[in-house]
Design an enzyme around this catalytic site. Structure first.
Site, mmCIF file in Angstrom:
data_model
loop_
_atom_site.group_PDB
_atom_site.id
_atom_site.type_symbol
_atom_site.label_atom_id
_atom_site.label_comp_id
_atom_site.label_asym_id
_atom_site.label_seq_id
_atom_site.Cartn_x
_atom_site.Cartn_y
_atom_site.Cartn_z
ATOM 1 N N LEU A 118 36.786 48.260 29.961
ATOM 2 C CA LEU A 118 36.064 48.804 28.819
ATOM 3 C C LEU A 118 34.556 48.887 29.027
ATOM 4 C CD1 LEU A 118 36.882 49.655 25.901
ATOM 5 C CD2 LEU A 118 35.657 47.618 25.211
ATOM 6 N N HIS A 126 40.417 53.766 23.337
ATOM 7 C CA HIS A 126 38.962 53.673 23.285
ATOM 8 C C HIS A 126 38.387 54.776 24.166
ATOM 9 C CE1 HIS A 126 34.906 52.127 23.792
ATOM 10 N NE2 HIS A 126 35.149 51.178 22.908
ATOM 11 N N PHE A 130 27.262 50.794 15.640
ATOM 12 C CA PHE A 130 28.574 50.913 16.276
ATOM 13 C C PHE A 130 29.308 52.078 15.636
ATOM 14 C CE2 PHE A 130 31.506 48.389 18.935
ATOM 15 C CZ PHE A 130 30.597 47.672 19.683
ATOM 16 N N HIS A 164 43.572 50.508 24.183
ATOM 17 C CA HIS A 164 42.662 49.419 23.858
ATOM 18 C C HIS A 164 43.155 48.446 22.799
ATOM 19 C CE1 HIS A 164 38.861 47.411 23.541
ATOM 20 N NE2 HIS A 164 38.683 47.777 22.287
ATOM 21 N N GLN A 206 45.162 52.261 19.425
ATOM 22 C CA GLN A 206 43.836 52.839 19.622
ATOM 23 C C GLN A 206 43.517 53.083 21.097
ATOM 24 O OE1 GLN A 206 39.953 50.564 18.763
ATOM 25 N NE2 GLN A 206 40.028 52.212 17.262
ATOM 26 N N ARG A 258 41.172 51.466 14.011
ATOM 27 C CA ARG A 258 40.268 50.354 13.752
ATOM 28 C C ARG A 258 38.835 50.736 14.080
ATOM 29 N NH1 ARG A 258 37.863 46.327 17.046
ATOM 30 N NH2 ARG A 258 39.062 46.829 18.904
ATOM 31 N N GLU A 290 31.333 50.368 23.061
ATOM 32 C CA GLU A 290 30.691 51.361 22.221
ATOM 33 C C GLU A 290 29.225 50.994 22.017
ATOM 34 O OE1 GLU A 290 33.628 52.896 19.172
ATOM 35 O OE2 GLU A 290 32.313 51.587 18.041
ATOM 36 N N ARG A 325 36.527 55.990 16.878
ATOM 37 C CA ARG A 325 37.077 56.065 18.237
ATOM 38 C C ARG A 325 38.136 57.149 18.423
ATOM 39 N NH1 ARG A 325 37.258 49.584 19.445
ATOM 40 N NH2 ARG A 325 34.995 49.458 19.566
HETATM 41 C C1 LIG Z 1 37.561 44.708 26.625
HETATM 42 C C2 LIG Z 1 37.664 44.500 25.147
HETATM 43 C C3 LIG Z 1 36.529 44.524 24.356
HETATM 44 C C4 LIG Z 1 36.596 44.339 22.987
HETATM 45 N N1 LIG Z 1 35.454 44.345 22.244
HETATM 46 C C5 LIG Z 1 35.532 44.109 20.913
HETATM 47 C C6 LIG Z 1 34.352 44.037 20.113
HETATM 48 O O1 LIG Z 1 33.240 44.195 20.600
HETATM 49 N N2 LIG Z 1 34.486 43.812 18.797
HETATM 50 C C7 LIG Z 1 35.697 43.616 18.214
HETATM 51 O O2 LIG Z 1 35.753 43.387 17.021
HETATM 52 N N3 LIG Z 1 36.831 43.651 18.954
HETATM 53 C C8 LIG Z 1 36.775 43.888 20.280
HETATM 54 N N4 LIG Z 1 37.925 43.927 21.017
HETATM 55 C C9 LIG Z 1 39.197 43.589 20.379
HETATM 56 C C10 LIG Z 1 39.314 42.083 20.223
HETATM 57 O O3 LIG Z 1 38.633 41.435 21.247
HETATM 58 C C11 LIG Z 1 40.758 41.625 20.241
HETATM 59 O O4 LIG Z 1 41.503 42.390 19.351
HETATM 60 C C12 LIG Z 1 40.854 40.181 19.805
HETATM 61 O O5 LIG Z 1 40.007 39.383 20.569
HETATM 62 C C13 LIG Z 1 42.257 39.634 19.843
HETATM 63 O O6 LIG Z 1 42.204 38.259 19.512
HETATM 64 P P1 LIG Z 1 43.500 37.403 19.222
HETATM 65 O O7 LIG Z 1 43.047 36.054 18.822
HETATM 66 O O8 LIG Z 1 44.383 38.151 18.311
HETATM 67 O O9 LIG Z 1 44.232 37.378 20.629
HETATM 68 P P2 LIG Z 1 43.774 36.780 22.057
HETATM 69 O O10 LIG Z 1 42.386 36.334 22.090
HETATM 70 O O11 LIG Z 1 44.201 37.707 23.096
HETATM 71 O O12 LIG Z 1 44.681 35.542 22.170
HETATM 72 C C14 LIG Z 1 46.066 35.634 22.348
HETATM 73 C C15 LIG Z 1 46.543 34.240 22.639
HETATM 74 O O13 LIG Z 1 47.949 34.191 22.561
HETATM 75 C C16 LIG Z 1 48.442 33.476 23.643
HETATM 76 N N5 LIG Z 1 49.806 33.932 23.858
HETATM 77 C C17 LIG Z 1 50.264 35.200 23.964
HETATM 78 N N6 LIG Z 1 51.591 35.199 24.142
HETATM 79 C C18 LIG Z 1 51.983 33.904 24.129
HETATM 80 C C19 LIG Z 1 53.227 33.246 24.271
HETATM 81 N N7 LIG Z 1 54.362 33.901 24.477
HETATM 82 N N8 LIG Z 1 53.250 31.904 24.207
HETATM 83 C C20 LIG Z 1 52.116 31.205 24.031
HETATM 84 N N9 LIG Z 1 50.920 31.772 23.898
HETATM 85 C C21 LIG Z 1 50.858 33.106 23.943
HETATM 86 C C22 LIG Z 1 47.472 33.726 24.763
HETATM 87 O O14 LIG Z 1 47.520 32.687 25.690
HETATM 88 C C23 LIG Z 1 46.159 33.735 24.015
HETATM 89 O O15 LIG Z 1 45.667 32.436 23.871
HETATM 90 C C24 LIG Z 1 37.859 44.128 22.390
HETATM 91 C C25 LIG Z 1 39.006 44.103 23.175
HETATM 92 C C26 LIG Z 1 38.925 44.296 24.537
HETATM 93 C C27 LIG Z 1 40.168 44.312 25.349
#
Ligand SMILES: Cc1cc2nc3c(=O)[nH]c(=O)nc-3n(C[C@H](O)[C@H](O)[C@H](O)COP(=O)(O)OP(=O)(O)OC[C@H]3O[C@@H](n4cnc5c(N)ncnc54)[C@H](O)[C@@H]3O)c2cc1C
Ligand code: FES
Lengths: 597, 235
Positions: free
Chosen positions: A249, A239, A117, A370, A237, A412, A252, A283
């Site tokens: 997306l 991407h 990666f 991203h 970031q 990142r 990578e 990135r």
């Molecule tokens: C397409 C894509 C591919 C990616 N691929 C990778 C990868 O291969 N490797 C890697 O390390 N990272 C990757 N990332 C980044 C990574 O996936 C995210 O940064 C990470 O999953 C975020 O997780 P989280 O638990 O912080 O938030 P999330 O999983 O988004 O969860 C947020 C939560 O908060 C809740 N929420 C938000 N606002 C409120 C509110 N006001 N009240 C109540 N609930 C709320 C939502 O319902 C949700 O449950 C990728 C991101 C994307 C977009």
């Protein structure tokens, strides 16, 4: 008072970070996990490529290398103590997921399979190293499912489709949160000793983005309004490879498997910008390279996109050119069938949305907004720290993309976010439960729901002469064009002026739906208010930082400036504006040096 | 091009009965149906309600009936369905408002099949991963793709007729664990599936397989489970 619930710990958000926090917190304290989406709809499920851990299952690797790569990737803005902690914990964290049943892909020996990666290297040779543990190109989906399943198994309490609107502070300590139940429109007060925010990022402020509709920065914005600062918000970031126009997306991992970027003249251009790791540079480096190609007229059809070529014959040709081999030394090739097995969803996206078949055609791609590097400031235990001296706010925690530990600094590395969720989600959960065991409940304020009610009333009673969708569209365009990959003073001044106007216009928006049941218009309009607040902070912090570092590239200040700017930004919302202060970066083993890939 | 969107509408707070509203406007061939819904919400009627999040077919929020077939609104383009588009909520689940249906019974069924990994044996001596060969991993790959959108379950005639039928999505989840070489609760899950609300109710209508936006071969998975129940074998 109607609808008052009491929990020791409330977790806001049910993505990877929130579920991990909920799982650990519920072992030691009465815990509720609240989410505006059904947990399995969280954006963690969209993560594709992998989660990093220096197992060395396929070649030599070690946590020190992972640490150094992440420090370098962060352009030296990451806090090195936290980065080291995360990278040391990584193998155990990923094994824990495996023990929970996560179906990783396997090596012939039956171990967790790993792929290269961007920015992950063998520190001796400088070549890409296989460090990303993967489950096809749906690693995030498997993490989200597995953690949700474990929460069910362990009987964690969920409040699904409740949107959190406010954080309650009493005696300068945590007292709980207020949420609205989407199905009924009713307000609920959650009286809590500790609250963990895990609400994800705010990529929806940009026009072209890989981020979900739900990525509106709710957690960051509502804490900002309660006087909590946000850290390093100028760092966002982009991407390199989003599907042209749509921003969806393309992991990578496609380049990790051997895909390369090609400009409009049919040339592979990354070797010019990153001679050693080429298409697998960090990135920020790759996104800027693409933009440079486009600006110099070498976009496809002189337009603003380039090709990503992952056709099997191209992969074989470029691998031979780079001297890439399999672990056993044989030449590296990948058949169409193997590619389909490794990145099935990507191939599906291209076929569905573009009508392009990546096995026989090149994919049109452009950089896409991203990942939110900045966010709610925390230490490595997930405790929110609210000033220059890292004073802890009692009972408040944050983890995942909404938090800034900071392990990602100015940029990142791919696969480090999923790792961040697991490591810091767990520690935030543990710490919050530990805190709740010794702390008492603060009393609730006399009318805890007053502010939330007032916010909604305002949205219902606007003059109606402005349309929220128009404001959203304009905000996204302003942010993408003027506070995007390349930034300069003039553009950002203009962006700030326009954001001011948009905020003013937002006062005249009127929610037409008068109902209570699933009033999605009301909730989305409230989210727009959050995005406007967050955009303002992003733009002002970006204008303020007069250097280029990682994801923040100033045309007017093209160099990194360690003597003046090797420091974190802290931004408060004050008197209708943004106040900026700073705190030092933690540097342990790796003094800043020039970054070449 | 010009599109005509006919959308099922029902708001229990104001409507006595269900009705359809029609909207005409300019759209691109490459627009997602979800983009059209957003447009209607933004510029015709803010009260129109539906769920959505990822907008690219991975979160499972926006399964609905599009021209009579269950699909994800974000994974179907105008060019796939043409300019005359009818949009309705999923069948078999209670309508809460417009295109939003009550997902609780769906998730309740999911929870019945022990949808979590079970292995209480000690870890390997090195405390690392439980080994699994690529072939063993491939055995259940297809059913790991499920995003719980409910497109399959709500396309199933048996589910429409019987609330207590587990439905294809829950069965798919059971399959994902039953054929995972590391999991130890296959027998228990097979027992759950063998009860009256389980796989015996599947009459291989095949609707589920056609509806699945993740292209999971659901009918085949159910067939494998039926076979395992008869033979007691898991390969
Ligand atoms: C397409 C894509 C591919 C990616 N691929 C990778 C990868 O291969 N490797 C890697 O390390 N990272 C990757 N990332 C980044 C990574 O996936 C995210 O940064 C990470 O999953 C975020 O997780 P989280 O638990 O912080 O938030 P999330 O999983 O988004 O969860 C947020 C939560 O908060 C809740 N929420 C938000 N606002 C409120 C509110 N006001 N009240 C109540 N609930 C709320 C939502 O319902 C949700 O449950 C990728 C991101 C994307 C977009
Ligand atoms: S919005 Fe996520 S599947 Fe359609």
């Amino acid at each position: 008072m109607p609808n008052v619930h009491q929990f020791d710990v409330v977790v806001v958000g049910a993505g990877g970070a929130g579920l991990m926090a909920g799982l650990y917190s519920s072992r030691g304290a009465k815990t509720a996990v609240i989410s505006k989406l059904y947990p399995t709809r969280s954006h963690t499920g969209a993560a594709q490529g992998g989660i990093s851990a220096a197992f060395g299952n396929l070649e030599e690797d070690k946590p020190e290398w992972h640490t150094y790569d992440s420090v370098k990737g962060s352009d030296y803005l990451g806090d090195q103590d936290a980065i080291e902690f995360m990278c040391e914990e990584a193998p155990q964290a990923v094994l824990e997921l495996e023990h929970m049943g996560l179906p990783f892909d396997r090596t012939p020996e039956g171990r967790i399979s790993q792929r290269p990666f961007g920015g992950h290297t063998n520190n001796v040779t400088g070549k890409p190293v296989r460090r990303a543990c993967h489950a096809a190109d749906r690693t995030g989906h498997m993490i989200l499912q597995t953690l949700y399943q474990q929460c069910l198994k362990n009987k964690v309490t969920f409040f699904d489709e409740y949107q959190v609107l406010d954080f309650l502070i009493v005696n300068r300590r945590t007292a709980g949160i207020v949420a609205v139940e989407l199905a009924t429109g009713e307000f609920h007060t959650f009286h809590a000793k500790a609250v963990i925010f895990a609400t994800g990022g705010h990529g929806r402020i940009f026009e072209v983005t890989s981020n979900a509709y739900a990525y509106t920065g709710d957690g960051a914005a509502l804490l900002l309004r309660r006087g909590i600062p946000l850290e390093d918000m100028e760092f966002f970031q982009f991407h390199p490879t989003g599907i042209y126009k749509l921003g969806i997306l393309i992991t990578e991992g496609v380049r990790g498997e051997g895909g390369v970027l090609i400009n409009g003249k049919g040339e592979r251009f990354m070797p010019k910008y990153a001679p050693t790791v080429k298409d697998l540079a960090s990135r920020d480096v790759v996104s800027r390279a693409i933009y440079t190609e486009i600006r110099e007229g070498r976009g496809v059809n002189s337009s603003n996109y380039v090709w990503l070529d992952a056709r099997p014959e191209s992969i074989a040709r470029y691998a031979a050119e780079d001297g890439r081999t399999n672990p056993d030394g044989s030449p590296y090739v990948l058949s169409g069938e193997q590619l389909l097995a490794k990145v099935p969803d990507i191939i599906d996206f291209c076929r569905v949305y573009l009508g392009v078949d990546p096995l026989t055609q090149m994919m049109p791609t452009q950089p896409t907004a991203h990942y939110t590097m900045g966010g709610i400031p925390t230490n490595k235990f997930g405790e929110v720290v609210i000033d220059e001296s890292n004073a802890v706010f009692p009972g408040l925690y944050a983890a995942g993309e909404c938090a800034c530990v900071s392990v990602h600094g100015a940029n990142r590395l791919g696969t480090n976010s999923l790792l961040d969720l697991i490591v810091f989600g767990k520690h935030a959960g543990l710490k919050a439960a530990e805190y709740a065991q010794q702390a008492d409940f603060e009393p609730l304020p006399p009318d805890p729901q007053a502010d939330s009610r007032a916010q909604f009333e305002k949205l219902r009673n606007g003059s109606g002469k402005e349309n929220a969708f128009d404001i959203t569209t304009e905000m996204k365009k302003v942010m993408f064009d003027l506070v995007g990959i390349y930034r300069n003073e003039k553009g950002m001044q203009e962006a700030i002026t326009k954001l001011d106007q948009l905020k003013e216009r937002f006062q005249h928006v009127k929610v037409t739906d008068r109902g209570r049941i699933f009033n999605t218009e009301l909730f989305h309009t409230w989210e727009l208010g959050n995005m406007l607040d967050v955009s303002e902070v992003v733009a002002k912090c970006a204008l303020n930082r007069r250097e280029s570092r990682g994801g923040h590239s100033r045309e007017d200040f093209p160099n990194r400036d360690d003597s003046d700017w090797l420091k974190h930004t802290l931004a408060w919302q004050k008197n209708g504006g943004v106040e900026i202060r700073y705190k030092p970066v933690v540097i342990t083993k790796y003094p800043p040096k020039e970054r070449v890939y | 091009m010009q599109v005509t969107l006919k959308i099922f509408r029902y708001n229990p707070e104001v409507d006595k009965k269900i009705h359809y509203e029609t909207y005409n406007f300019e759209a691109q061939e490459t627009d997602r149906i979800l983009d059209l819904l957003e447009h209607v919400k933004g510029y015709f009627d803010g009260t129109l309600s539906f769920r959505r999040s990822c907008a690219h077919g991975v979160c499972g929020s926006d399964a609905m009936r599009i021209n009579g077939r269950n699909m994800l609104a974000c994974k179907v383009l105008v060019r796939d369905v043409g300019g005359q588009i009818t949009i309705e909520p999923l069948l078999g689940l209670k309508i809460q408002k417009d295109l939003i249906v009550d997902m609780e019974p769906f998730f309740d069924n999911y929870k019945k099949v022990l949808p979590w990994f079970i292995n209480d044996s000690p870890l390997p001596a090195d405390e690392r991963e439980r080994l699994q060969s690529p072939q063993q991993r491939a055995r259940f790959d297809d059913t790991t793709k499920c995003i719980l959108c409910a497109a399959c379950t709500t396309s199933c005639p048996t589910f429409w007729a019987n609330d207590d039928y587990l439905g294809p999505a829950a069965i798919v989840t059971a399959h994902r664990f039953i054929y995972d070489s590391r999991d130890e609760a296959a027998a228990e899950r097979l027992h759950i599936l063998s009860e009256t609300s389980g796989v015996a109710r599947c009459h291989t209508a095949y609707n589920c397989t056609l509806a699945c936006p993740r292209e999971i071969e659901i009918t085949r998975a159910i067939g494998e489970l039926k076979m395992s129940m008869i033979t007691g074998k898991l390969d």
